[in-house]
Design an enzyme around this catalytic site. Sequence first.
Site, PDB file in Angstrom:
ATOM      1  N   ARG A 179      -2.065   2.890  20.381  1.00 25.50           N
ATOM      2  CA  ARG A 179      -1.590   4.137  20.976  1.00 25.50           C
ATOM      3  C   ARG A 179      -0.302   3.857  21.745  1.00 25.50           C
ATOM      4  O   ARG A 179      -0.200   2.894  22.494  1.00 25.50           O
ATOM      5  CB  ARG A 179      -2.654   4.704  21.923  1.00 25.50           C
ATOM      6  CG  ARG A 179      -2.362   6.127  22.382  1.00 25.50           C
ATOM      7  CD  ARG A 179      -3.455   6.621  23.307  1.00 25.50           C
ATOM      8  NE  ARG A 179      -4.756   6.669  22.647  1.00 25.50           N
ATOM      9  CZ  ARG A 179      -5.891   6.879  23.305  1.00 25.50           C
ATOM     10  NH1 ARG A 179      -5.896   7.022  24.604  1.00 25.50           N
ATOM     11  NH2 ARG A 179      -7.036   6.931  22.653  1.00 25.50           N
TER      12      ARG A 179
ATOM     13  N   LYS B 169       2.257  -8.230  11.947  1.00 25.45           N
ATOM     14  CA  LYS B 169       1.725  -8.371  10.597  1.00 25.45           C
ATOM     15  C   LYS B 169       2.022  -9.746  10.017  1.00 25.45           C
ATOM     16  O   LYS B 169       3.168 -10.181   9.945  1.00 25.45           O
ATOM     17  CB  LYS B 169       2.308  -7.286   9.685  1.00 25.45           C
ATOM     18  CG  LYS B 169       1.683  -7.267   8.293  1.00 25.45           C
ATOM     19  CD  LYS B 169       2.099  -6.031   7.526  1.00 25.45           C
ATOM     20  CE  LYS B 169       1.491  -5.990   6.138  1.00 25.45           C
ATOM     21  NZ  LYS B 169       1.787  -4.738   5.420  1.00 25.45           N
TER      22      LYS B 169
ATOM     23  N   ARG C 265       0.833  -1.199   0.000  1.00 25.37           N
ATOM     24  CA  ARG C 265       0.000   0.000   0.000  1.00 25.37           C
ATOM     25  C   ARG C 265       0.869   1.251   0.000  1.00 25.37           C
ATOM     26  O   ARG C 265       1.964   1.273   0.525  1.00 25.37           O
ATOM     27  CB  ARG C 265      -0.898  -0.035   1.237  1.00 25.37           C
ATOM     28  CG  ARG C 265      -2.045   0.957   1.239  1.00 25.37           C
ATOM     29  CD  ARG C 265      -3.078   0.555   2.285  1.00 25.37           C
ATOM     30  NE  ARG C 265      -4.110   1.568   2.440  1.00 25.37           N
ATOM     31  CZ  ARG C 265      -4.211   2.376   3.489  1.00 25.37           C
ATOM     32  NH1 ARG C 265      -3.334   2.291   4.480  1.00 25.37           N
ATOM     33  NH2 ARG C 265      -5.187   3.256   3.574  1.00 25.37           N
TER      34      ARG C 265
END
Length: 320
Positions: free
Chosen positions: A318, A183, A118
């Site tokens: 976060r 991932k 991407r």
Amino acid sequence: MKEHTTRLTLIRALADGAFHSGETLGQQLGISRAAISKHIKALQDWGLDIYRVQGKGYCLANELELLDCEKILAQVKCSHLSLIPVIDSTNQYLLDRVGQLPSGAVCLAEYQQAGRGRRGRQWLSPFGSNLYLSMYWRLDAGMAAAMGLSLVVGIAIADTLTSLGAQNIKLKWPNDLYYQDKKLAGILTEMTGQAGDAAHLVIGMGLNIAMSARDGDAIEQLWINLSDACENVPSRNVLAATLIERLQCILVEYEQVGLAGFVDRWNEYDNFLNRPVKLLIGERVVEGIARGIDKQGGLLLETEQGITPYIGGEISLRGC
């Protein structure tokens, strides 16, 4: 290219995981031992873990199962299957042939020289370690109807891996698969077409299966292999066939019900659901609690101002 033919023949000779002397390999390929040594170096640059022991020859660190069209097509019907061992990009191969291939056509590769992810990022594609698969799909409903397609493809891959024994597979909005907050796979959907006409979609995926730590050094985020998520990793030919079949089914379903029919299924897999995240939109950072997706595929982010959908950007936990 001739050099690719020689190197692929060399790989097939080494695929059994046994030792092969440089002299024997040279005789098989009709080239010198020095040329064998040169090709071995090129294969190592492709990501193959080959080592040499004095007096014994060359050996792959592990036995290698090569992709095989016959084995794949024995398990699934596919309108057109191209297996190109060494390619620039499986997505680009199909994009260059839009209009020439039937909907559902698939391209597989062992090694991508210019794989991409991407936002134009490079997708690391070592030879034979992972699965690189792209599918062409004609969407008659047009380009607007393709909104959120990557999310549905993610569900298809997660369903497939779960059915094959992987545990706790998760999705990251908008186009990644995760395991243990790392991932596992990425999805790249590219589209051509004109307003009012059919959309021509190329859906690409790269799945980490058994990539070495050395090959993964260039990756700028935490990653993981399917071998870490699945006790008995199926063969890559089984994986390819099962993914092709599941993608075909889910794309037909998507044409009938749209993204709205998949929202609940996405939220079940959502790795970040109800977790504090930060959303990066260019230079802008928005922090909040992830609340799943809406019927348009937007990320629902809860902040002090309430719950707001976002279409673009990337999220991370976060503090990460």
